[in-house]
Design a protein around this motif. Structure first.
Motif, mmCIF file in Angstrom:
data_model
loop_
_atom_site.group_PDB
_atom_site.id
_atom_site.type_symbol
_atom_site.label_atom_id
_atom_site.label_comp_id
_atom_site.label_asym_id
_atom_site.label_seq_id
_atom_site.Cartn_x
_atom_site.Cartn_y
_atom_site.Cartn_z
ATOM 1 N N ALA A 1 10.837 8.117 3.714
ATOM 2 C CA ALA A 1 9.798 9.117 3.968
ATOM 3 C C ALA A 1 8.661 8.516 4.779
ATOM 4 O O ALA A 1 8.117 9.164 5.689
ATOM 5 N N GLY A 2 8.294 7.273 4.453
ATOM 6 C CA GLY A 2 7.255 6.598 5.231
ATOM 7 C C GLY A 2 7.671 6.404 6.674
ATOM 8 O O GLY A 2 6.860 6.584 7.599
ATOM 9 N N PHE A 3 8.947 6.064 6.889
ATOM 10 C CA PHE A 3 9.450 5.888 8.254
ATOM 11 C C PHE A 3 9.393 7.204 9.027
ATOM 12 O O PHE A 3 8.993 7.238 10.199
ATOM 13 N N VAL A 4 9.781 8.300 8.377
ATOM 14 C CA VAL A 4 9.802 9.606 9.046
ATOM 15 C C VAL A 4 8.400 10.024 9.464
ATOM 16 O O VAL A 4 8.169 10.421 10.619
ATOM 17 N N THR A 5 7.429 9.943 8.539
ATOM 18 C CA THR A 5 6.075 10.381 8.882
ATOM 19 C C THR A 5 5.421 9.450 9.896
ATOM 20 O O THR A 5 4.643 9.890 10.740
ATOM 21 N N PHE B 1 3.116 9.554 -0.278
ATOM 22 C CA PHE B 1 2.291 10.377 -1.160
ATOM 23 C C PHE B 1 2.994 11.691 -1.502
ATOM 24 O O PHE B 1 3.005 12.122 -2.668
ATOM 25 N N VAL B 2 3.605 12.332 -0.512
ATOM 26 C CA VAL B 2 4.292 13.605 -0.736
ATOM 27 C C VAL B 2 5.428 13.437 -1.737
ATOM 28 O O VAL B 2 5.574 14.228 -2.671
ATOM 29 N N LEU B 3 6.233 12.386 -1.581
ATOM 30 C CA LEU B 3 7.336 12.161 -2.523
ATOM 31 C C LEU B 3 6.823 11.888 -3.928
ATOM 32 O O LEU B 3 7.403 12.345 -4.911
ATOM 33 N N GLY B 4 5.719 11.138 -4.029
ATOM 34 C CA GLY B 4 5.153 10.846 -5.338
ATOM 35 C C GLY B 4 4.723 12.104 -6.071
ATOM 36 O O GLY B 4 4.943 12.243 -7.286
ATOM 37 N N VAL B 5 4.138 13.040 -5.363
ATOM 38 C CA VAL B 5 3.699 14.302 -5.974
ATOM 39 C C VAL B 5 4.897 15.113 -6.462
ATOM 40 O O VAL B 5 4.828 15.776 -7.505
ATOM 41 N N LEU B 6 6.014 15.060 -5.734
ATOM 42 C CA LEU B 6 7.160 15.918 -6.032
ATOM 43 C C LEU B 6 8.060 15.371 -7.142
ATOM 44 O O LEU B 6 8.917 16.092 -7.645
ATOM 45 N N VAL B 7 7.895 14.114 -7.520
ATOM 46 C CA VAL B 7 8.716 13.564 -8.611
ATOM 47 C C VAL B 7 8.353 14.270 -9.927
ATOM 48 O O VAL B 7 7.169 14.386 -10.258
ATOM 49 N N PRO B 8 9.331 14.777 -10.682
ATOM 50 C CA PRO B 8 9.014 15.454 -11.955
ATOM 51 C C PRO B 8 8.363 14.499 -12.947
ATOM 52 O O PRO B 8 8.782 13.349 -13.094
ATOM 53 N N LYS B 9 7.316 14.988 -13.593
ATOM 54 C CA LYS B 9 6.549 14.135 -14.507
ATOM 55 C C LYS B 9 7.101 14.140 -15.926
ATOM 56 O O LYS B 9 6.704 13.325 -16.753
ATOM 57 N N ALA C 1 2.728 6.434 7.665
ATOM 58 C CA ALA C 1 3.758 6.185 6.664
ATOM 59 C C ALA C 1 3.278 6.517 5.258
ATOM 60 O O ALA C 1 4.062 6.937 4.396
ATOM 61 N N LEU C 2 1.970 6.343 4.988
ATOM 62 C CA LEU C 2 1.431 6.597 3.652
ATOM 63 C C LEU C 2 1.572 8.056 3.250
ATOM 64 O O LEU C 2 1.738 8.376 2.071
ATOM 65 N N PHE C 3 1.497 8.963 4.215
ATOM 66 C CA PHE C 3 1.547 10.389 3.910
ATOM 67 C C PHE C 3 2.903 10.767 3.315
ATOM 68 O O PHE C 3 2.982 11.531 2.348
ATOM 69 N N GLY C 4 3.993 10.227 3.880
ATOM 70 C CA GLY C 4 5.315 10.514 3.344
ATOM 71 C C GLY C 4 5.487 9.998 1.930
ATOM 72 O O GLY C 4 6.073 10.674 1.075
ATOM 73 N N LEU D 1 0.829 -1.205 0.000
ATOM 74 C CA LEU D 1 0.000 0.000 0.000
ATOM 75 C C LEU D 1 0.864 1.255 0.000
ATOM 76 O O LEU D 1 0.520 2.257 -0.642
ATOM 77 N N LEU D 2 1.992 1.203 0.708
ATOM 78 C CA LEU D 2 2.905 2.347 0.765
ATOM 79 C C LEU D 2 3.372 2.725 -0.637
ATOM 80 O O LEU D 2 3.321 3.905 -1.036
ATOM 81 N N PHE D 3 3.783 1.728 -1.432
ATOM 82 C CA PHE D 3 4.249 2.013 -2.785
ATOM 83 C C PHE D 3 3.083 2.357 -3.715
ATOM 84 O O PHE D 3 3.255 3.127 -4.671
ATOM 85 N N PHE D 4 1.899 1.812 -3.444
ATOM 86 C CA PHE D 4 0.744 2.163 -4.265
ATOM 87 C C PHE D 4 0.388 3.631 -4.083
ATOM 88 O O PHE D 4 0.086 4.344 -5.057
ATOM 89 N N ILE D 5 0.399 4.116 -2.844
ATOM 90 C CA ILE D 5 0.102 5.529 -2.594
ATOM 91 C C ILE D 5 1.179 6.418 -3.209
ATOM 92 O O ILE D 5 0.902 7.521 -3.678
#
Length: 403
Positions: free
Chosen positions: A275-279, A291-299, A286-289, A102-106
């Protein structure tokens, strides 16, 4: 008077057996049991997906139904079946695998969100998104008062209101993307509008969810919740200022038309775990971290596409269905008995659908969209699925909602 008796803790499952010829039952060991569980889940899900294909239902619907069928609502009524295939001592391993997938899916969900496309869609998508989340959120808060007065007495009121509002107002972005892709609507005006509005909806819902988690420390000092919020905000700001520079550097080193270097993919996956460990350490989730990294990756460029290609099949096809089973094992539909329980169920379903559909249609018409497109948007924004299960499971694990 002190007792000399010692309390024996149940011994954890060993990883692998010595084999049946040594007198071991493989189902008494973690690895072979997990293999049997995964294979059973895959067979059930693929069979259901095949049966639901004429109804044009996405795969996620089969996975949700399969999770419920494998739990105490159906097959789990047989106690021997549960003890053999899903014994209590194996659930920790199952939940860990499910949440890792689920972590990688988010992360992939965040990867599909393009902040630049949100800016290009203009005020219409923003207005539709705000209506699509605010109206059902307000109705969800109203419904939560009814639930708290009946079946959820004793829960912490503030976080419970936010959790219910988020659960009833969020749009399942990944499910919506699959539906639009299967119906070949992604490139149409309605499809782009729905995806943009759902993206804004998702971002707002995750922010509210992080707020609810931060406030969910039942019986704890408000100072702790304040620290969680401040540290969570600091984590997001740190990611915004640092992560894009590193990701852009990695993306520039991935040339178009050439395979992406494995070390960059591994570095990205490690960053998601970190990131999941930090959040999770902060106390959000853990899912929130991820998700944040996924949004920030350049598309732009091949980097994001390579990440999706290498991660999606393994996560969506193998690990994600385990999350539905993990949820299904905690769900017993047979407990819904009596007029009150059925009435509350109808109230929740009606609130979730009515607020989302009507709110979206009204604002779409005010934005001068044709009535057919407005109705289509209303039903598309009402897409439900995995994200709602995630919110409800987090609420249950945090003690915000009743079991």
């Amino acid at each position: 008077m002190a007792s000399n008796e010692t309390v024996k803790c149940p011994s954890p499952m060993k990883a692998a057996s010595n084999g049946v010829f040594q007198g071991d039952n493989p189902l008494d060991y973690a690895l072979p049991l997990a293999i049997v569980q995964i294979c059973l889940v895959l067979v059930i899900n693929r069979l259901l997906a095949y049966l639901l294909r004429p109804l044009r239902q996405p795969t996620v619907i089969a996975e949700i139904v399969g999770g419920v069928l494998l739990g105490p609502s159906a097959l789990g009524r047989n106690e021997k079946y549960l003890q053999v295939l899903f014994p209590p001592k194996s659930l920790t391993v199952l939940d860990t695998l499910a949440n890792l997938g689920l972590l990688f899916f988010i992360f992939l969900v965040g990867l599909e969100l393009d902040p630049k496309s949100l800016r290009r869609t203009g005020k219409k998508a923003l207005s539709i998104a705000l209506a699509g989340i605010s109206v059902p959120f307000a109705l969800g808060i109203r419904t939560s008062f009814v639930l708290r007065a009946t079946i959820s007495q004793g829960v912490n009121q503030g976080p419970f209101l936010i959790f219910m509002g988020v659960a009833l107002s969020i749009t399942a972005f990944p499910v919506l993307a699959r539906i639009l892709a299967e119906l070949k609507l992604l490139t149409t005006d309605v499809g782009r509008m729905a995806m943009s509005a759902a993206a804004v909806n998702d971002v707002a819902a995750w922010i509210l969810l992080a707020l609810a988690i931060a406030l969910s420390g039942v019986g704890k000092s408000p100072v702790i919740s304040l620290w969680v919020l401040l540290c969570g905000t600091g984590f997001v700001l740190l990611c915004i200022f640092i992560a894009p520079r590193i990701f852009k550097w990695m993306a520039r080193r991935c040339s178009e038309g050439e395979p992406v270097d494995e070390k960059y993919v591994c570095a990205m996956l490690a960053a998601v775990l970190a990131a999941g460990f930090v959040t999770d350490t902060i106390g959000i989730h853990a899912l929130f971290g991820a998700f944040v990294l996924g949004v920030l990756v350049p598309k732009e460029g091949p980097f994001a596409g390579a990440l999706v290609e290498k991660v999606e099949d393994l996560v969506s096809g193998l690990f994600l269905p385990l999350y539905f089973v993990s949820s299904g094992l905690k769900t017993n539909v047979a407990t819904i008995q009596g007029a009150q329980s059925w009435g509350l169920l109808v109230l929740v379903i009606f609130t979730a659908c009515f607020g989302k559909i009507v709110g979206t249609i009204v604002v779409s018409l005010l934005c001068k969209l044709p009535i057919q497109e407005a109705v289509t948007l209303g039903f598309l924004m009402n897409t439900k699925g995995l994200v709602e299960l995630i919110v409800l499971n987090i609420g249950k694990d945090r003690g915000v909602s009743s079991a």
